[in-house]
Design an enzyme around this catalytic site. Structure first.
Site, PDB file in Angstrom:
ATOM      1  N   LYS A   1      -1.104  -1.184  -4.698  1.00 15.51           N
ATOM      2  CA  LYS A   1      -1.900  -0.025  -4.912  1.00 15.51           C
ATOM      3  C   LYS A   1      -1.250   0.737  -6.217  1.00 15.51           C
ATOM      4  O   LYS A   1       0.175   0.705  -6.051  1.00 15.51           O
ATOM      5  CB  LYS A   1      -1.796   0.880  -3.945  1.00 15.51           C
ATOM      6  CG  LYS A   1      -2.585   2.418  -4.102  1.00 15.51           C
ATOM      7  CD  LYS A   1      -2.686   2.989  -2.759  1.00 15.51           C
ATOM      8  CE  LYS A   1      -1.244   3.720  -2.101  1.00 15.51           C
ATOM      9  NZ  LYS A   1      -1.765   4.345  -0.887  1.00 15.51           N
TER      10      LYS A   1
ATOM     11  N   ASP B   1       0.900  -1.245  -0.018  1.00 10.84           N
ATOM     12  CA  ASP B   1      -0.080   0.115  -0.065  1.00 10.84           C
ATOM     13  C   ASP B   1       1.034   1.197  -0.046  1.00 10.84           C
ATOM     14  O   ASP B   1       0.691   2.258   0.499  1.00 10.84           O
ATOM     15  CB  ASP B   1      -0.897   0.045   1.232  1.00 10.84           C
ATOM     16  CG  ASP B   1      -1.783   1.021   1.325  1.00 10.84           C
ATOM     17  OD1 ASP B   1      -2.265   1.451   0.202  1.00 10.84           O
ATOM     18  OD2 ASP B   1      -2.496   1.171   2.363  1.00 10.84           O
TER      19      ASP B   1
END
Ligand code: SAM
Length: 832
Positions: A157, A117
């Site tokens: 991400k 992330d």
């Protein structure tokens, strides 16, 4: 002006609050929760690697969702506060050191899931940010390829940017399933998107270029611009999203017109330049001067040259023709001057495009003509149909008249030879004007037997019209359904209408129809035995109820009375004969539609009576007829006043009804007047076979406007006001509940006081005291709950357990920010 504080991207959203509530370190926790809910990878994992894990909310979620004793390793540039059951360390994931530390922690195990992330330090230029993000994602994938088990899951991400597709391509090479998703907790304003890659292929040898950002994100060479498309289809403009071309930062490009004449690729110039200039350069251009003076260089050509970007196909063609003429004049090779064996490349190219264009244009013209013709025909058809419907409504034509002009001679083979139709039992329907209810099967049968078809095209047209009508009907039904779903008023109105319709249909149309049907069906069944050779029954006999036998009686009645047993009884057949004369005399007078309808009603009722006569076998049959007749009328009136459930319909809700009621009550009008009023020009309008949407639309206007009195309008207004003044259903229900509960409490009290009163071990005073106490307790109101006091967990209150000092009543420990934010919210809402 009030100064507004900026809250980063609306940080106060529900996910932020939820995270606070649940004890997650960041709202990002919900992104992983939602991703896991969709793909369910955490529950299946025993070893997890969280790259870029700080502050650690994903690790928290993983620790909760993964099986007990799982291994979770989290790494980030920033320090991560300890999380139970999670190993964390500080490192840069792009470094070799980080890789080695991960290896140390995982020992010989492989990770079932690798999460990433990471967000590089955003806040620089967008292009740079997105590139860094993509690079970081690729870096994390590099670690994933090393530590992920075969079939494992990698979640990363990425930002939606130029690099997104390239990354996706790489992921697709290494995983069996790759899906991009944006969990609901990810802010819409954020360009982030999560890619969930499942089924790691774990290739033995991996081309290092897959993991090299320079190779993955390398720009492909730009495609050559399609100048032909620009020139020959200038209407189709393609947006240029890539910005300026490399090394070319000017928007406006100009070239001397002489170069356009000399070039071998005129299309390239027309597609890429803005202007063909006639301005002489400093050192002079002879060709340009000659071109400028040429008679072919008209004012129109000059205007076209002034702005190439606004030109259409016609203008480009003009310029190309002008170029050819100029080339001829300058002695440059053109199509005419070159030998066909070795044509100049550029001329041939232009010419071929021209020819193609010509063909295309011609084709287009032909197509346009064809479709315009079809449209015209369709419109004409529709207009004609519309006219016929209007004429039918105005009773200018009978339904049977439609299409008469095509019928031709009414011989045995003509379209309207009705005998064969009669055999199929369709005559009754046609004669009643019920073409629309002829079902498919009947129609097919007719078609099969060759009846009613005046050639193939007519059939096709009919089918087309039927199809259109069916489509229109179904669309109208859908519209009504949609409206009924969303509009309560419409539903109520519809229900009322249906109710009205039922009553009307039930009394007049259906009764009439059933009587007609009964009679006609019987007759047709009689006829079914008839042979073509035998004397055939005239088509409209049934409908007009003309006496089929002697004495003005119906055919059945005549047949009945002509039995042997009635032979000797005088007057039976003669008497009706007189009646028939009277009928016959009367019938020509029936001219208006209203009267026709009345006569029809009379006849149908008479037919019923005759049928009952036959069964009763009564000598004074005609007396009985009268009796029955009256009975029917009385029942008709009775039914009219009742709802389908049998209750009397006496609620007066319109001003018209109120006026009428008043007039009836005061004797200004009688029942007969009301019945008479019912016979108006709208009452017997034939609506059979008309589409629902049309009938609905018409029904708004096809009723007489009845006058209303001031007093009636005021009375209805008053009634409505009283209705509106009533509290809504929910309030009434709540009040009733309250009342009911109070009654229950009272009942309980009564029982208790009765018990106390019958208690033997107590004195009268004690009993009275206890009852008074009971009543006082019941009358006491419950105190309202005080809202909890918010106490900030800072200073003295930091980290304390239990009640803070000096705080009484309900309290809640909050952090300073939450309190400030709540206050700010209150302030903002007050300002609004
Ligand atoms: C959005 S946060 C991650 C939030 C985390 N998933 C959570 O649930 O708490 C992004 C993190 O990526 C980290 N990061 C960025 N570049 C990094 C790098 N090269 N190596 C390690 N961590 C990095 C940042 O320090 C930052 O903490």
């Amino acid at each position: 002006m009030a100064i507004q504080k900026k809250h980063g991207k609306g940080r106060l959203d529900k996910w932020y609050k939820l995270a606070k509530e649940k004890g997650y370190r960041a709202r990002a926790a919900f992104k992983l929760i939602q991703l896991n809910k969709k793909y369910g990878f955490l529950e299946k994992s025993k070893v997890l690697l969280d790259l870029c894990a700080a502050p650690g909310s994903w690790c928290q979620v993983a620790a909760e969702a993964m099986p007990a004793n799982s291994l979770i390793v989290g790494v980030d540039l920033s320090p991560i506060k300890p999380i139970p059951k999670v190993i964390t360390f500080q490192s840069d994931i792009t470094t070799e050191k980080c890789r080695a530390t991960i290896r140390q922690h995982l020992k010989t195990w492989k990770a079932d899931t690798v999460l990433h992330d990471g967000a590089p330090n955003v806040g620089t230029a967008w292009v740079q940010d997105s590139f860094n993000q993509a690079e970081l994602a690729l870096q994390s994938m590099k670690l994933a390829t090393e530590f992920l088990v075969e079939g494992g899951t990698f979640v990363t991400k990425v930002f939606r940017s130029k690099e997104y597709n390239k990354l996706l391509w790489v992921f697709n090479q290494l995983f069996t399933k790759v899906e991009s998703t944006k969990p609901p907790s990810s802010r819409n304003v954020s360009a982030e998107i999560f890619v969930v890659c499942r089924g790691f292929k774990a290739p033995k040898h991996l081309d290092p270029r897959f993991l090299d950002p320079r190779a993955v994100f390398a720009e492909l060479a730009d495609q050559a611009p399609n100048n032909e498309a620009k020139v020959f289809k200038p209407e189709v403009k393609k947006r240029k999203r890539g910005g300026y071309e490399e090394g070319d930062y000017t928007q406006f490009k100009e070239i001397p017109a002489s170069q356009f004449i000399e070039t071998v690729d005129p299309i390239a110039i027309l597609g890429s330049y803005n202007k063909l200039s006639f301005e002489q350069p400093r050192n002079g251009d002879v060709a340009l001067a000659a071109l400028d003076k040429m008679p072919e260089t008209t004012e129109e050509i000059r205007i076209c040259c002034a702005d190439l970007k606004v030109l259409g196909r016609r203008e480009f063609k003009l310029l190309l023709k002008w170029r050819l003429k100029a080339r001829e004049a300058f002695g440059l090779p053109t199509k005419k001057t070159t030998k066909p064996a070795e044509p100049e490349e550029e001329v041939a190219e232009v010419e071929s495009m021209d020819e193609e264009l010509k063909i295309q244009e011609e084709l287009q013209v032909l197509k346009d003509k064809d479709s315009a013709k079809k449209k015209r025909e369709r419109r004409k058809e529709n207009e004609k149909k519309q006219k016929e419907i209007v004429r039918m409504q105005l009773h200018m034509v009978a339904p049977m008249d439609i299409g008469m002009e095509q019928a031709g001679p009414a011989g045995p083979d003509s379209m309207f030879a009705l005998k064969p139709i009669d055999k199929h039992g369709a005559v009754n329907k046609i004669a009643k004007g019920k073409m629309a209810i002829l079902n498919e099967a009947d129609a097919r049968k007719d078609r099969d037997s060759g009846i009613g078809s005046s050639g193939e095209t007519d059939d096709e047209e009919d089918e087309e019209e039927d199809r259109l009508e069916r489509e229109l009907d179904s669309m109208y039904d859908q519209y009504r359904e949609r409206k009924a779903e969303s509009d309560a008023k419409y539903r109520a109105k519809k229900a009322r209408q249906e109710h009205d319709d039922e009553e009307w249909e039930g009394v007049s149309a259906d009764e009439q129809q059933s009587s007609d049907d009964g009679e006609l069906d019987e007759d047709s069944s009689d006829d079914s035995d008839d042979d073509d050779s035998g004397p055939s029954k005239p088509l409209l006999t049934d409908l007009d109820n003309q006496p089929g036998g002697s004495g003005g009686l119906s055919k059945r009645a005549t047949n009945f009375f002509s039995q042997d047993i009635f032979k000797d009884i005088p007057g039976i057949l003669e008497e009706p004969a007189d009646k028939m004369d009277v009928d016959k005399d009367d019938s020509p007078k029936v001219t208006t539609t209203k009267e026709k309808q009345k006569a029809k009603n009379e006849k149908s009722k008479q037919a019923k009576v005759e049928a009952s006569l036959e069964s009763e076998d009564d000598e004074d049959g005609f007396e009985v007829v009268k009796q029955q007749h009256q009975d029917i009328e009385e029942r008709w009136e009775d039914e009219d006043k009742r709802r389908p459930d049998g209750t009397l319909d006496i609620d007066i809700i319109t001003a018209e009804a109120m006026t009428l009621a008043h007039q009836l009550a005061t004797g200004q009008k009688t029942n007969y007047d009301v019945i008479d009023d019912g016979f108006n020009k709208h009452a017997f309008r034939d609506r059979d076979g008309l589409p629902d949407w049309f009938v609905d639309d018409e029904s708004r206007h096809d009723k007489p406007q009845k006058p209303i009195t001031k007093a009636a309008a005021a009375a209805i207004k008053e009634k409505l006001r009283a209705l509106n003044a009533r509290p809504i259903k929910k309030v009434r229900e709540a009040k009733a509940r309250k009342k009911f509960k109070a009654a229950q409490r009272l009942e309980k009290l009564k029982k208790k006081s009765d018990l106390l009163a019958s208690e033997e071990g107590m004195t009268e005073k004690e009993k009275a005291d206890s009852i008074t106490k009971l009543l006082a307790k019941a009358a006491k109101k419950k105190p309202n709950k005080q809202p909890a006091k918010l106490v900030v967990a800072k200073g003295l209150n930091r980290g304390i357990k239990g009640r803070p000092k000096g705080v009484k009543g309900r309290y809640k420990i909050v952090d300073a920010r939450m309190k400030k934010e709540l206050r700010a919210q209150k302030r903002i809402s007050k300002r609004k």
